[in-house]
Design a protein around this motif. Sequence first.
Motif, PDB file in Angstrom:
ATOM      1  N   TRP A 115      32.254  56.208   3.836  1.00 47.70           N
ATOM      2  CA  TRP A 115      31.204  55.204   3.917  1.00 47.70           C
ATOM      3  C   TRP A 115      30.028  55.639   4.782  1.00 47.70           C
ATOM      4  O   TRP A 115      28.864  55.539   4.369  1.00 47.70           O
ATOM      5  N   THR A 135      26.234  39.324  -4.736  1.00 45.39           N
ATOM      6  CA  THR A 135      25.945  40.337  -3.707  1.00 45.39           C
ATOM      7  C   THR A 135      24.978  41.415  -4.169  1.00 45.39           C
ATOM      8  O   THR A 135      24.437  42.158  -3.361  1.00 45.39           O
ATOM      9  N   LYS A 136      24.793  41.533  -5.509  1.00 39.45           N
ATOM     10  CA  LYS A 136      23.860  42.523  -6.076  1.00 39.45           C
ATOM     11  C   LYS A 136      24.089  43.932  -5.510  1.00 39.45           C
ATOM     12  O   LYS A 136      23.191  44.531  -4.897  1.00 39.45           O
ATOM     13  N   PRO A 137      25.279  44.480  -5.732  1.00 38.00           N
ATOM     14  CA  PRO A 137      25.555  45.829  -5.221  1.00 38.00           C
ATOM     15  C   PRO A 137      24.759  46.891  -5.982  1.00 38.00           C
ATOM     16  O   PRO A 137      24.335  46.679  -7.118  1.00 38.00           O
ATOM     17  N   GLN A 167      28.180  50.669   2.284  1.00 35.25           N
ATOM     18  CA  GLN A 167      29.083  49.632   2.767  1.00 35.25           C
ATOM     19  C   GLN A 167      29.716  48.928   1.570  1.00 35.25           C
ATOM     20  O   GLN A 167      29.125  48.848   0.493  1.00 35.25           O
ATOM     21  N   CYS A 168      30.916  48.418   1.779  1.00 32.74           N
ATOM     22  CA  CYS A 168      31.606  47.666   0.738  1.00 32.74           C
ATOM     23  C   CYS A 168      31.206  46.198   0.847  1.00 32.74           C
ATOM     24  O   CYS A 168      31.357  45.585   1.904  1.00 32.74           O
ATOM     25  N   VAL A 169      30.672  45.633  -0.248  1.00 33.70           N
ATOM     26  CA  VAL A 169      30.241  44.234  -0.216  1.00 33.70           C
ATOM     27  C   VAL A 169      31.317  43.294  -0.744  1.00 33.70           C
ATOM     28  O   VAL A 169      31.129  42.079  -0.770  1.00 33.70           O
ATOM     29  N   GLY A 170      32.457  43.866  -1.165  1.00 35.63           N
ATOM     30  CA  GLY A 170      33.534  43.000  -1.617  1.00 35.63           C
ATOM     31  C   GLY A 170      34.451  43.675  -2.632  1.00 35.63           C
ATOM     32  O   GLY A 170      34.111  44.701  -3.229  1.00 35.63           O
ATOM     33  N   ALA A 184      30.565  47.606  -4.743  1.00 34.89           N
ATOM     34  CA  ALA A 184      31.612  46.619  -5.057  1.00 34.89           C
ATOM     35  C   ALA A 184      32.739  47.321  -5.798  1.00 34.89           C
ATOM     36  O   ALA A 184      32.501  48.210  -6.626  1.00 34.89           O
ATOM     37  N   TRP A 232      23.503  51.630   1.106  1.00 31.02           N
ATOM     38  CA  TRP A 232      23.938  51.376  -0.269  1.00 31.02           C
ATOM     39  C   TRP A 232      25.101  50.382  -0.291  1.00 31.02           C
ATOM     40  O   TRP A 232      26.014  50.455   0.531  1.00 31.02           O
ATOM     41  N   LYS A 233      25.057  49.454  -1.254  1.00 27.70           N
ATOM     42  CA  LYS A 233      26.104  48.439  -1.373  1.00 27.70           C
ATOM     43  C   LYS A 233      27.006  48.779  -2.559  1.00 27.70           C
ATOM     44  O   LYS A 233      26.518  49.037  -3.664  1.00 27.70           O
TER      45      LYS A 233
END
Length: 538
Positions: free
Chosen positions: A23, A47-49, A29-32, A5, A2-3
């Motif tokens: 996490w 990034t389409k979280p 995970q952190c995409v930003g 933000a 899973w992403k």
Amino acid sequence: MWKIAIIDDDFNALKGMRNVIPWDELDAQCVGERMDGRKGLELIRSTKPDIVLTDIYMPVMNGLDMIEQLRQDHYPGQIIILSGYSDFDYARRALRLNVNDYLSKPVTIDDIRLVLEKAIQQLEEEELQKLEHGELQSKLMQYEPFAAKEWVKSLVLGSLQKEEIGEQSIPESKRFWRDKSHLVLGIELMPTERLLKATNTDRNLFRFAITNIIEELLQQDWPLSDCVQMHSTYLIVVLHTDPGSDVHTVMEKTRKLSGHIQQCIGHFLRLDVCIGIGSLKTAIEHIFESTEEAYQEVCLQRSGNDAGRGNSFDPEWGKLTVRSANFFWRLADALRMQQEEKAFACIREHMAQLKQLAEPLSPAQLRILAREVWAIITYALYDSEVTVEPFEQRPDHMDAFNTITETGQLEQWLLQELTVIFAQTHRRLKDNFKHKQAVEFMIHYIHENYADDITLDELSAKVFISRYYLNQLFKKATGLTFTNYLIKVRMEKAKKLLAEGNHLIYEVAEMVGYKNVPYFSSLFKKLNGLNPSDILKC
């Protein structure tokens, strides 16, 4: 994975969120991270979280304006607001924008965990629904070996349209079929006591052990051939030969191969199979006719009819088969996938074809057909650990059955019985059949590639489905994780290779995918209770 933000103008809040989110536990995970709404919007678009955690009050663009832009973009993910502002107007606007959750700062670690678990659960349910509604098939079809097997299945059942058998539509690996003659073996696994007492996982292992035995024998005796699993108890083998081959010689060779297959499956697995042989066809457009003939012979053998032994074809049974193999397997698939309307449509369509016969079926023939359909229903449901009461153990069932004298009555009886089955087993069927195609693909892939260094990530990339989804589906259906099932398959294969006595332990380890021999030996003993050397001594 899973992403997520995170958008917040407070640097300490960003740092705190990074530290408190579990996490690994969430498989996320952190995409930003960004500190204003405009940059947050750019991050999300790029990034389409799956999940956005955002504050409301931020410079340049506030959180609610950013969310409104995302809704205009049809952003499909989960949006969670974490804000120090609890003003009612903010909350009301957030609700209007379909925000998934709204938490007031300060929040605890447990609050964060719970809200993210809830969001992930919602995303998982949405993804599974998408897979149920047809996305799965299109994703799997992008994997060429799967697409080729599905093409073979459709061809042998006569389900392909004319343009799908054209040169450009045939999978590349099957284009040589155009230059060969073909005949079909139908192989059905009999429901012996050993099979009936097996767990679902062991039945899967049996199924692929049978496939392995057949493929090894084909490689030895008839290399130009294809083996495809139709459902859990039925396989089809398409044998290819040169045009103009002597029919008598081909059939004699085929009968010897059939006997060899039965002998090996009985010896190594202590299981019984019936094998039917279709006639030789010179064009791929007619392979389905060979399939029907092979299926008829299997039916005759299963019923104990002496006329079914050898390669004979009973004309009386021919009256019962208006594309019967096609009908039975379509019905089995509908039952396994819990497609009630499709199952009813299969029954109605087949009965309509029977009503068009020049000579109506006799009451005895109708009851034979009813028993055949009931056997298919039983096998299809048993595959997912749903037991249907034996045919003769329900007096009301038998009373109605014995009054069948015409096709319309048979149709009504079958529809009524299916209605009862779906009503009684709906919840269990839903749990057992959900995403069965994905699970079966994974099982096939493991058995075909167990000797390679395969991973769930690799499989996920091939079918364009999240690793997390695949593992969840697989464990729910089999009771084992992808990794544990792979280990079990490797150890079963290793046990067979060791028992043959033709290879050293390190060679067997490499043949089933392990370069580290001590690790292999440790796993082997853990699963089998014996060291590999103990098997070699037997």
